[in-house]
Every structure is written in C-alpha cells, then in structure tokens.
Motif scaffolding. Structure first.
Motif, PDB file in Angstrom:
ATOM      1  N   THR A   1       1.323  -1.610   0.085  1.00 42.81           N
ATOM      2  CA  THR A   1       0.436  -0.239  -0.243  1.00 42.81           C
ATOM      3  C   THR A   1       1.014   1.480  -0.120  1.00 42.81           C
ATOM      4  OG1 THR A   1      -1.558  -1.659   1.596  1.00 42.81           O
ATOM      5  CG2 THR A   1      -1.690   1.251   0.863  1.00 42.81           C
ATOM      6  N   LEU A   2       1.901   1.252   0.629  1.00 45.52           N
ATOM      7  CA  LEU A   2       2.612   2.662   0.416  1.00 45.52           C
ATOM      8  C   LEU A   2       3.246   2.554  -0.270  1.00 45.52           C
ATOM      9  CD1 LEU A   2       4.823   2.175   3.685  1.00 45.52           C
ATOM     10  CD2 LEU A   2       3.665   3.471   3.844  1.00 45.52           C
ATOM     11  N   GLU A   3       3.480   1.371  -1.816  1.00 38.56           N
ATOM     12  CA  GLU A   3       4.389   1.748  -2.494  1.00 38.56           C
ATOM     13  C   GLU A   3       3.642   2.110  -3.438  1.00 38.56           C
ATOM     14  OE1 GLU A   3       4.919  -1.607  -6.157  1.00 38.56           O
ATOM     15  OE2 GLU A   3       6.251  -2.197  -3.906  1.00 38.56           O
ATOM     16  N   VAL A   4       2.272   1.455  -3.419  1.00 38.01           N
ATOM     17  CA  VAL A   4       0.968   2.256  -4.214  1.00 38.01           C
ATOM     18  C   VAL A   4       0.714   3.602  -3.920  1.00 38.01           C
ATOM     19  CG1 VAL A   4      -1.294   2.174  -4.399  1.00 38.01           C
ATOM     20  CG2 VAL A   4      -0.244   0.107  -4.229  1.00 38.01           C
ATOM     21  N   LEU A   5       0.692   3.881  -2.939  1.00 32.48           N
ATOM     22  CA  LEU A   5       0.648   5.637  -2.543  1.00 32.48           C
ATOM     23  C   LEU A   5       1.478   6.046  -3.151  1.00 32.48           C
ATOM     24  CD1 LEU A   5      -1.141   5.092   1.040  1.00 32.48           C
ATOM     25  CD2 LEU A   5      -2.060   6.104  -0.916  1.00 32.48           C
ATOM     26  N   LYS A   6       2.683   5.845  -3.338  1.00 27.31           N
ATOM     27  CA  LYS A   6       3.881   6.711  -3.517  1.00 27.31           C
ATOM     28  C   LYS A   6       3.935   6.493  -4.775  1.00 27.31           C
ATOM     29  CE  LYS A   6       8.855   6.516  -3.706  1.00 27.31           C
ATOM     30  NZ  LYS A   6      10.319   5.988  -3.831  1.00 27.31           N
TER      31      LYS A   6
ATOM     32  N   GLU B   1       6.416   3.079  12.405  1.00 25.41           N
ATOM     33  CA  GLU B   1       7.749   3.364  13.232  1.00 25.41           C
ATOM     34  C   GLU B   1       9.288   2.099  12.282  1.00 25.41           C
ATOM     35  OE1 GLU B   1      10.921   4.921  15.148  1.00 25.41           O
ATOM     36  OE2 GLU B   1       8.252   4.957  15.224  1.00 25.41           O
ATOM     37  N   GLU B   2       8.476   1.765  11.291  1.00 23.54           N
ATOM     38  CA  GLU B   2       9.266   1.091  10.768  1.00 23.54           C
ATOM     39  C   GLU B   2       9.853   1.015   9.453  1.00 23.54           C
ATOM     40  OE1 GLU B   2       8.691  -3.607  10.162  1.00 23.54           O
ATOM     41  OE2 GLU B   2       8.962  -4.020  12.140  1.00 23.54           O
ATOM     42  N   HIS B   3       8.531   1.754   8.823  1.00 19.08           N
ATOM     43  CA  HIS B   3       8.067   2.787   8.102  1.00 19.08           C
ATOM     44  C   HIS B   3       7.880   4.353   7.426  1.00 19.08           C
ATOM     45  CE1 HIS B   3       8.443  -1.276   5.936  1.00 19.08           C
ATOM     46  NE2 HIS B   3       7.891  -1.534   6.498  1.00 19.08           N
ATOM     47  N   ARG B   4       8.220   4.670   9.068  1.00 20.69           N
ATOM     48  CA  ARG B   4       8.668   6.073   9.523  1.00 20.69           C
ATOM     49  C   ARG B   4       8.532   6.941   7.678  1.00 20.69           C
ATOM     50  NH1 ARG B   4       6.957   8.735  13.306  1.00 20.69           N
ATOM     51  NH2 ARG B   4       8.053   8.008  14.732  1.00 20.69           N
ATOM     52  N   GLY B   5      10.143   6.504   7.769  1.00 22.18           N
ATOM     53  CA  GLY B   5      10.036   7.545   6.514  1.00 22.18           C
ATOM     54  C   GLY B   5       9.761   7.929   5.513  1.00 22.18           C
ATOM     55  N   ALA B   6       8.673   6.782   4.591  1.00 23.60           N
ATOM     56  CA  ALA B   6       7.984   6.418   3.746  1.00 23.60           C
ATOM     57  C   ALA B   6       6.573   7.281   3.951  1.00 23.60           C
ATOM     58  CB  ALA B   6       7.696   5.559   3.147  1.00 23.60           C
ATOM     59  N   LEU B   7       6.160   6.990   5.438  1.00 23.74           N
ATOM     60  CA  LEU B   7       5.001   8.054   5.589  1.00 23.74           C
ATOM     61  C   LEU B   7       5.627   9.004   5.455  1.00 23.74           C
ATOM     62  CD1 LEU B   7       4.098   5.178   8.762  1.00 23.74           C
ATOM     63  CD2 LEU B   7       2.226   5.292   6.675  1.00 23.74           C
ATOM     64  N   LEU B   8       6.035   9.399   6.006  1.00 21.33           N
ATOM     65  CA  LEU B   8       6.713  11.523   6.280  1.00 21.33           C
ATOM     66  C   LEU B   8       6.816  11.539   4.755  1.00 21.33           C
ATOM     67  CD1 LEU B   8       9.110  11.540   9.194  1.00 21.33           C
ATOM     68  CD2 LEU B   8       6.917  12.235   9.180  1.00 21.33           C
TER      69      LEU B   8
END
Length: 105
Positions: free
Chosen positions: A23-28, A84-91
């Motif tokens: 989902t993070l990949e899709v959002l990016k 926490e693990e993907h904080r960078g991607a979320l930011l």
C-alpha cells in the motif's frame, strides 16, 4: 477480501506486513491504480487520516467481528511497529500531501 477478514486467519501478521508495504508503494507510485480490497482499505484509511485512522478503523472492525483481545492487541502492536519501521516513507507521503499530517502519527 477486506483487510479485517484476512486478519482473522493464522497468518495475519505476514499478510498485514506485506499489504502495508504494498500500500505504501501504491501511494508513492500511483495512488489511483486498481488494487485488491485489503490494500484499498489501507490506502483509503491512510489517505483519510494516516496511521491514526488505520488504528481507529481496525479497532472498530476488530471489535465488531469479535476478535479476541489478544489478537486485537497484537494487531495494534503490529500497526505501531509498521508505522515505526516505515516512518520515512510515511513522512514522505505526508510531505507530498498524499497522507494528511497529524500529531498523532
């Protein structure tokens, strides 16, 4: 199958981790692309309110579906670890306006 339905199975944690990353990949890359219902749940919740919205929606659904208290705690803990693990991607997604900023996240 909706995300909550997949979290009722024994291999829920692996599924949640892979779905969250996807989902993070899709959002990016292309937040409007067609995805399965589990990723669509996460995508819409993240876009509507970030990780706090994911926690809230899952909390409501877990309660309605009668998941055990232990499973609910474990799922919330997993969401916290993923955030926490993907904080960078979320930011990064927050900085680009894909995910709304929140002091709760």
């Amino acid at each position: 199958m909706a995300l909550i339905e997949n979290l009722e199975h024994e291999d829920w944690e692996d599924f949640l981790r892979s779905c969250f990353l996807y989902t993070l990949e899709v959002l990016k890359e292309d937040r409007f692309r067609s995805v399965g219902s589990s990723a669509d749940d996460l995508r819409s919740w993240l876009a509507a309110g970030g990780v706090a919205r994911v926690r809230h929606q899952l909390g409501q659904q877990m309660h309605r579906r009668g998941l055990s208290e232990d499973r609910q705690v474990a799922i919330h803990q997993c969401i916290n670890e993923l955030a926490e693990e993907h904080r960078g991607a979320l930011l990064d997604l927050t900085a680009t306006g894909v995910i709304p900023g929140s002091t709760q996240d």
